[in-house]
Write an enzyme that holds these catalytic residues in place. Structure first.
Site, PDB file in Angstrom:
ATOM      1  N   HIS A 403       0.832  -1.242  -0.093  1.00 58.25           N
ATOM      2  CA  HIS A 403       0.143   0.200  -0.017  1.00 58.25           C
ATOM      3  C   HIS A 403       0.729   1.084   0.106  1.00 58.25           C
ATOM      4  O   HIS A 403       0.183   2.271  -0.186  1.00 58.25           O
ATOM      5  CB  HIS A 403      -1.055   0.068   1.215  1.00 58.25           C
ATOM      6  CG  HIS A 403      -2.137   0.600   1.106  1.00 58.25           C
ATOM      7  ND1 HIS A 403      -2.447   1.867   0.098  1.00 58.25           N
ATOM      8  CD2 HIS A 403      -3.551   0.355   1.544  1.00 58.25           C
ATOM      9  CE1 HIS A 403      -3.660   2.252   0.216  1.00 58.25           C
ATOM     10  NE2 HIS A 403      -4.199   1.119   0.912  1.00 58.25           N
ATOM     11  N   ASP A 407      -2.704   1.951  -4.575  1.00 58.22           N
ATOM     12  CA  ASP A 407      -3.861   1.920  -3.805  1.00 58.22           C
ATOM     13  C   ASP A 407      -4.636   0.654  -4.183  1.00 58.22           C
ATOM     14  O   ASP A 407      -4.496   0.181  -5.196  1.00 58.22           O
ATOM     15  CB  ASP A 407      -4.545   3.171  -3.691  1.00 58.22           C
ATOM     16  CG  ASP A 407      -3.935   4.434  -3.316  1.00 58.22           C
ATOM     17  OD1 ASP A 407      -3.341   4.218  -2.234  1.00 58.22           O
ATOM     18  OD2 ASP A 407      -3.965   5.470  -3.788  1.00 58.22           O
TER      19      ASP A 407
END
Length: 428
Positions: A403, A407
């Site tokens: 992450h 995304d």
């Protein structure tokens, strides 16, 4: 400048010095080979990290040390033709001084005895322990490593009467060419269509006890990944019916088709075909260096890399995967073949697992887990929009991603595009 025992795979914890190519007092150029080492996975040469004169050799031929241990030191402030100074500031004597007068002479003076020692000690501690436990004369075992070195797998093959070692298991991409067998369906359980006949999962040791050095090395790398990456997992479902037809016609496993589709999708979503080291996010938009996670059973885990995989067809990928897997079992991989990957596929599906959350292979930012292809009822829609229930060959595509680098929407879009490629695979 320190010369250290290199890391050659996620489960490699130690290595053995087989031969020193240079001796104290010898001049060496950067990237010139200074030593040969051996591990339970790879036999390779160690290159000098800098130009200078060999000031100290710390690890003797035949000694086994941990990854990262300093094996030798190079004086980078030395100059060619200068005598090597000893610790008290005087010019070195003996072999070191001789090296200045006649380059290579020191290596010759010290080398003969150590070469003899390397021949007598070319067995790793693991091999010698196995030989002692099973009363095996190692001189009778045919070695497949560098220079005929006997590996753990050679000993296992010798114990089995020369029979070929069973194929790798758990996360192995290798599937034997012989016909697969079908498991009998069980009530309320999904039926796995194909399970390699000779792929068996090794049972854990009943004695328990402390973790082996190999397991400690793997554990350390996995914990490092989980503590470093902001790991998330996204899962998508794909209909593999068209791949099923294509692979049977080509007499190949699912993996080369999945790999080819993954490569094409990575070129469309390059932020997953990337590495992240500190704050440096390196995106590879034109080339995919695809890692294939290979479990060697008790021998640990290694990830061979197919460089420029985008240039290979499905058939080419199939051959390359089998080649890498076979050479991984016999310690024939080179250092370049286990480094530089930009994305990894792990493939436990042939053993019946249907879902998993793989650990990212740092410094990469993504890893795809390809699971079992299972026939089950699903809702299908025809060209007129009518729904019906049909039996389809389905699988889950499980991808862990970092992450910090991307995304969830990007990861989901990648899996959606991958699913569409698999579901629309051309059938000739």
């Amino acid at each position: 400048m320190d010369v250290t025992m290199p890391q050659m795979g996620v489960s490699v914890a130690e290595g053995t010095v087989v031969e020193w190519k240079k001796q104290v007092g010898d001049w060496i150029e950067a990237d010139e080979i200074i030593a040969s080492i051996s591990t339970d996975k790879i036999d390779t040469d160690v290159e000098s990290p800098a130009t200078g004169r060999v000031a100290e050799i710390i690890v003797n031929v035949g000694d086994t040390v941990d990854v990262g241990v300093v094996m030798a030191r190079i004086a980078t402030d030395a100059r060619p033709g200068e005598a090597h100074a000893s610790e008290n500031g005087d010019l070195g004597t003996g072999e070191a001084a001789a090296a200045v007068e006649a380059p290579g002479a020191a290596g010759e003076l010290l080398g003969d005895a150590e070469r003899d020692t390397s021949q007598a000690k070319r067995y790793s501690p693991v091999v010698m322990r196995m030989a002692a436990e099973h009363n095996i004369d190692l001189s009778q075992v045919q070695g497949t490593g560098r220079g005929g070195r006997v590996s753990k797998k050679d000993v296992l093959a010798f114990m089995e009467g020369g029979a070929e070692e069973p194929p790798m298991h758990i996360e192995s991409p290798y599937r034997p060419d012989e016909p697969a067998i079908k498991r009998k369906p069980k009530p309320r359980l999904q039926r796995v269509e194909e399970v390699p006949k000779s792929d068996t999962v090794a049972a854990p040791s009943p004695s328990g006890g402390s973790l082996s050095r190999m397991r400690q090395a793997i554990g350390s790398r996995m914990v490092q990944s989980l503590q470093t990456a902001a790991t998330c997992t996204t899962i998508a479902e794909a209909d593999m019916s068209r791949i099923e037809v294509a692979r049977k016609a080509a007499k190949m496993s699912y993996l080369p088709f999945q790999a080819r589709a993954t490569i094409e999708t990575l070129l469309e979503f390059p932020h997953l075909n990337a590495t992240l080291e500190g704050d440096q996010h390196t995106v590879h938009s034109e080339a995919v260096h695809l890692g294939i996670a290979v479990s060697l059973g008790e021998g640990g885990l290694i990830v061979p890399v197919i460089r420029d995989a985008q240039d290979l067809s499905v058939e080419g990928l199939s051959k390359r995967i089998k080649d890498l897997a076979a050479r991984a079992r016999t310690n024939q991989l080179t250092p370049d073949e286990v480094s530089g990957g930009t994305f990894t596929i792990t493939n436990p599906g042939p053993f019946g697992s249907i879902m998993a959350t793989p650990v990212i292979n740092l410094p990469q930012v993504g890893i795809l887990d390809t699971e079992a292809v299972v026939k089950r009822p699903v809702v299908v829609t025809d060209e007129l929009g009518n729904d019906s229930i049909a039996i389809r060959s389905m699988t889950y595509l499980c991808m862990s991603w970092d992450h910090r680098a991307l995304d969830g929407a990007y990861a989901a879009q990648f899996l959606s595009a991958l699913r569409k490629k698999l579901e629309s695979w051309p059938i000739t």
